[in-house]
Design a protein around this motif. Sequence first.
Motif, PDB file in Angstrom:
ATOM      1  N   ARG A  82       0.816  -1.220   0.000  1.00 41.95           N
ATOM      2  CA  ARG A  82       0.000   0.000   0.000  1.00 41.95           C
ATOM      3  C   ARG A  82       0.849   1.270   0.000  1.00 41.95           C
ATOM      4  O   ARG A  82       0.329   2.365  -0.112  1.00 41.95           O
ATOM      5  CB  ARG A  82      -0.935   0.000   1.208  1.00 41.95           C
ATOM      6  N   VAL A  83       2.167   1.113   0.147  1.00 39.79           N
ATOM      7  CA  VAL A  83       3.072   2.263   0.199  1.00 39.79           C
ATOM      8  C   VAL A  83       4.083   2.132  -0.930  1.00 39.79           C
ATOM      9  O   VAL A  83       4.820   1.157  -1.009  1.00 39.79           O
ATOM     10  CB  VAL A  83       3.804   2.324   1.565  1.00 39.79           C
ATOM     11  N   SER A  84       4.114   3.115  -1.811  1.00 39.27           N
ATOM     12  CA  SER A  84       5.059   3.115  -2.928  1.00 39.27           C
ATOM     13  C   SER A  84       6.432   3.599  -2.453  1.00 39.27           C
ATOM     14  O   SER A  84       6.568   4.152  -1.360  1.00 39.27           O
ATOM     15  CB  SER A  84       4.554   4.039  -4.037  1.00 39.27           C
ATOM     16  N   ARG A  85       7.443   3.413  -3.304  1.00 38.88           N
ATOM     17  CA  ARG A  85       8.774   3.961  -2.988  1.00 38.88           C
ATOM     18  C   ARG A  85       8.669   5.464  -2.777  1.00 38.88           C
ATOM     19  O   ARG A  85       9.278   6.013  -1.852  1.00 38.88           O
ATOM     20  CB  ARG A  85       9.754   3.707  -4.140  1.00 38.88           C
ATOM     21  N   GLN A  86       7.909   6.144  -3.649  1.00 34.27           N
ATOM     22  CA  GLN A  86       7.775   7.593  -3.546  1.00 34.27           C
ATOM     23  C   GLN A  86       7.167   7.991  -2.205  1.00 34.27           C
ATOM     24  O   GLN A  86       7.630   8.940  -1.563  1.00 34.27           O
ATOM     25  CB  GLN A  86       6.925   8.137  -4.706  1.00 34.27           C
ATOM     26  N   GLN A  87       6.138   7.270  -1.769  1.00 30.58           N
ATOM     27  CA  GLN A  87       5.511   7.583  -0.485  1.00 30.58           C
ATOM     28  C   GLN A  87       6.453   7.283   0.676  1.00 30.58           C
ATOM     29  O   GLN A  87       6.514   8.050   1.639  1.00 30.58           O
ATOM     30  CB  GLN A  87       4.220   6.773  -0.327  1.00 30.58           C
ATOM     31  N   ALA A  88       7.167   6.177   0.596  1.00 30.34           N
ATOM     32  CA  ALA A  88       8.078   5.798   1.681  1.00 30.34           C
ATOM     33  C   ALA A  88       9.218   6.800   1.832  1.00 30.34           C
ATOM     34  O   ALA A  88       9.634   7.105   2.952  1.00 30.34           O
ATOM     35  CB  ALA A  88       8.629   4.397   1.438  1.00 30.34           C
ATOM     36  N   ALA A  90       9.206  10.018   0.725  1.00 24.26           N
ATOM     37  CA  ALA A  90       8.767  11.423   0.761  1.00 24.26           C
ATOM     38  C   ALA A  90       9.165  12.152   2.046  1.00 24.26           C
ATOM     39  O   ALA A  90       9.661  13.289   1.972  1.00 24.26           O
ATOM     40  CB  ALA A  90       7.265  11.513   0.520  1.00 24.26           C
ATOM     41  N   ARG A  94      11.667  15.398   2.003  1.00 20.47           N
ATOM     42  CA  ARG A  94      11.239  16.692   2.547  1.00 20.47           C
ATOM     43  C   ARG A  94      12.213  17.178   3.623  1.00 20.47           C
ATOM     44  O   ARG A  94      12.609  18.351   3.641  1.00 20.47           O
ATOM     45  CB  ARG A  94       9.816  16.585   3.110  1.00 20.47           C
ATOM     46  N   ARG A 157      15.232  11.371  -4.187  1.00 30.51           N
ATOM     47  CA  ARG A 157      14.191  11.500  -5.212  1.00 30.51           C
ATOM     48  C   ARG A 157      14.474  10.549  -6.384  1.00 30.51           C
ATOM     49  O   ARG A 157      13.572   9.883  -6.893  1.00 30.51           O
ATOM     50  CB  ARG A 157      14.085  12.941  -5.693  1.00 30.51           C
ATOM     51  N   ALA A 160      13.633   7.106  -5.302  1.00 33.01           N
ATOM     52  CA  ALA A 160      12.177   6.934  -5.263  1.00 33.01           C
ATOM     53  C   ALA A 160      11.614   6.721  -6.669  1.00 33.01           C
ATOM     54  O   ALA A 160      10.750   5.877  -6.878  1.00 33.01           O
ATOM     55  CB  ALA A 160      11.516   8.150  -4.608  1.00 33.01           C
TER      56      ALA A 160
END
Length: 182
Positions: A82-88, A90, A94, A157, A160
């Motif tokens: 349920r969690v993409s690389r991008q979400q993990a 992020a 940030r 980034r 990700a």
Amino acid sequence: GVAAMVFFEAATGRSVVVDGSSTAPRAAHEEVFDLEPPGGAAGLYGWRSTVGNAQNAGYRSPIVPGMPAAMLHALATYGSGRVSRQQALAPAIRLAEEGFKVDPYVAATTAFEQRKLRQFPEAMRIFFHADGTPLTPGSLAREPDRLTQPDLARTLRLLAEHGPDVLYQGELGDRMAADLEA
């Protein structure tokens, strides 16, 4: 650059280890470093240290980090899906981009290591002010400095977006190898 994880699946009782050990460069061999004389300084495991601590600091010391591949493998293989690389990644992106307020631990650590870090212009650019003074925590009279790491944010980034191959077989690895060779 190193990670080790153990996953336990309660329903089956199965345990799995994900080993993110580092790898020495292909060109590494025992003559790369000169050892301190016997009875001299001891290294991490009580072994003889290298002259000038060269195994830990400098352009001959880097290893190929296993942690990025291990973490991303663990997410893809053992994550919920349920969690993409991008979400993990992020929150880390940030934090690197926006920075964080330097606390006494970060300030003291970088100040104590200034002699070592001074050898590397990029480290000085990241962890110190232009005049060479370390980033400092706040006080009653002033706000703390912020530690920002835009290059780290860019690296995260790319990981990700493209996965670990961007480090091991792509742009990031090529750039690091070129810098070490130079």
